[in-house]
Design a protein around this motif. Structure first.
Motif, PDB file in Angstrom:
ATOM      1  N   ASP A 142      -4.974   0.426   4.914  1.00  0.00           N
ATOM      2  CA  ASP A 142      -4.665   1.170   3.258  1.00  0.00           C
ATOM      3  C   ASP A 142      -5.326   2.502   3.365  1.00  0.00           C
ATOM      4  N   SER A 178       0.933  -1.320  -0.145  1.00  0.00           N
ATOM      5  CA  SER A 178      -0.002  -0.063   0.123  1.00  0.00           C
ATOM      6  C   SER A 178       0.803   1.433   0.046  1.00  0.00           C
ATOM      7  N   GLU A 184      -4.166  -4.172  -5.689  1.00  0.00           N
ATOM      8  CA  GLU A 184      -3.427  -4.671  -4.468  1.00  0.00           C
ATOM      9  C   GLU A 184      -4.173  -5.867  -3.927  1.00  0.00           C
TER      10      GLU A 184
HETATM   11 MG   LIG Z   1      -2.030  -3.184   2.087  1.00  0.00          MG
END
Ligand SMILES: [Mg+2]
Ligand SMILES: Nc1nc2c(ncn2[C@@H]2O[C@H](COP(=O)(O)OP(=O)(O)OP(=O)(O)O)[C@@H](O)[C@H]2O)c(=O)[nH]1
Length: 330
Positions: free
Chosen positions: A101, A65, A150
């Motif tokens: 995140d 992240s 992600e």
């Molecule tokens: Mg992450």
């Protein structure tokens, strides 16, 4: 019904013209009730032509992240727009683990050129990869230059999701000893670019060498490479937190994309992708129809007969399908 479908149509226009609320609302529909927006989704062209879809995966906590945030910042400085999808297969809820995140990516919030979306498994892993695919497709249609996905690289679902991107970056951090974490989860195979992040910490060079040694094992000979150009994944050292190595990473991403374009591999990728999605949807649809046609009681009856009358399962399937044919003709 009509009115509802019209308002979704309007949303589609809004999405194309950069309306963020319309985009969010549409994505929620896509995730929760795909059937309701299947027609609208069908109007969105398949992705992978000009927009770049980048999958970022790797072991938990390797800095994915943070790295995405740094990369996004760089793309924004270059005037490009970025959509980020953070997928968490381990969480049935949106929020929770993804909050981290959110915080890391918070610096990017408020920027009109950045759009962040979190996705959770909602209890079933089965469709997560395809749901992610839908979300990516919508983001591409919304015109983002880069769509970055992600996932925590730990299991098959994550690998399936990573396969959705023509560019896959595997991020790992210097670990204990010479352990190559990424290899355990089979992530090296899907990596187009390898990143050793946290290079501000000790052991980064050693991790890079360990990765290089693993790559060398599988590297093709020169002759093979001439006949059939093979991409050898570069290994990039970064420190996401100190924003070092990010330019280098962006350059590697760009050259891998040029490589895909030059060798017609984007088209090939898209074909593979569409074939897989077609087969998946065909299976789902046929299975759905079957369950619409027969009641649970009927299925239970078949199982009972299989046991009592010692009917072979394949024979039972054949009989069921004959029954299906019969019902159709009636
Ligand atoms: Mg992450
Ligand atoms: N020293 C150092 N720490 C970093 C670096 N990048 C990230 N971190 C730290 O590592 C921790 C995890 O970072 P994240 O970016 O959340 O890692 P992640 O891979 O997205 O984590 P998950 O999504 O939970 O798998 C945080 O405390 C970051 O501040 C780096 O380059 N150097």
């Amino acid at each position: 019904m009509r009115a509802a479908s019209r308002s979704v149509d309007l949303n589609l226009q809004g999405i194309r013209s950069g309306d963020r609320r319309a985009l969010s609302r549409f994505l929620t529909l896509v995730e929760n009730n795909r059937d309701a927006v299947a027609d609208q989704l069908a109007e969105l062209p398949p992705p992978f032509d000009d927009n770049q879809i980048i999958g970022v995966t790797g072991p938990p906590g390797s800095g994915k992240s943070t790295l995405i945030a740094a990369l996004t910042k760089l793309y924004r400085e270059r005037g490009r727009s970025v959509a980020i999808v953070a997928v968490d297969p381990s969480s049935p809820f949106t929020g929770g683990a993804l909050l981290g995140d959110r915080i890391r990516l918070k610096a990017l919030a408020g920027d009109k050129g950045v759009f962040i979306r979190s996705m959770a498994s909602r209890g079933s892993l089965g469709g997560l990869a395809w749901r992610t695919q839908d979300v990516v497709r919508v983001m591409v249609s919304a015109g983002f230059d880069y769509v970055i996905v992600e996932t925590v690289g730990a299991g098959q679902t994550e690998v399936d999701i990573a396969r959705l991107s023509p560019t896959t970056i595997v991020v790992q951090a210097p670990g204990a000893g010479d352990d190559v974490q990424a290899n355990k989860a089979g992530l090296l195979e899907i990596a187009d670019i390898l990143v050793v992040n946290k290079s501000d910490l000790p052991g980064a060079e050693r991790a890079k060498n360990a990765l290089q040694a693993m790559l060398d094992l599988g590297r093709p000979t020169k002759t093979q490479a001439q006949d059939n150009p093979i991409w050898v994944p570069p290994i990039v050292l970064t420190s996401a937190i100190e924003e070092r190595g990010i330019n280098d990473l962006a350059e590697r991403i760009a050259s891998q994309f040029r490589y895909l374009q030059k060798h017609g591999l984007l088209v090939e990728f898209q074909e593979r992708q569409l074939r897989a999605e077609f087969m998946h949807r065909l299976r789902e649809t046929l299975q759905g129809r079957l369950f619409d046609t027969f009641t649970a009681e009927e299925f239970a009856g078949i199982i009972r007969r299989m046991v009592q009358e010692r009917i072979d399962p394949q024979r039972a399937v054949d009989q069921l399908l004959q029954n299906l044919e019969f019902r159709r003709r009636k």
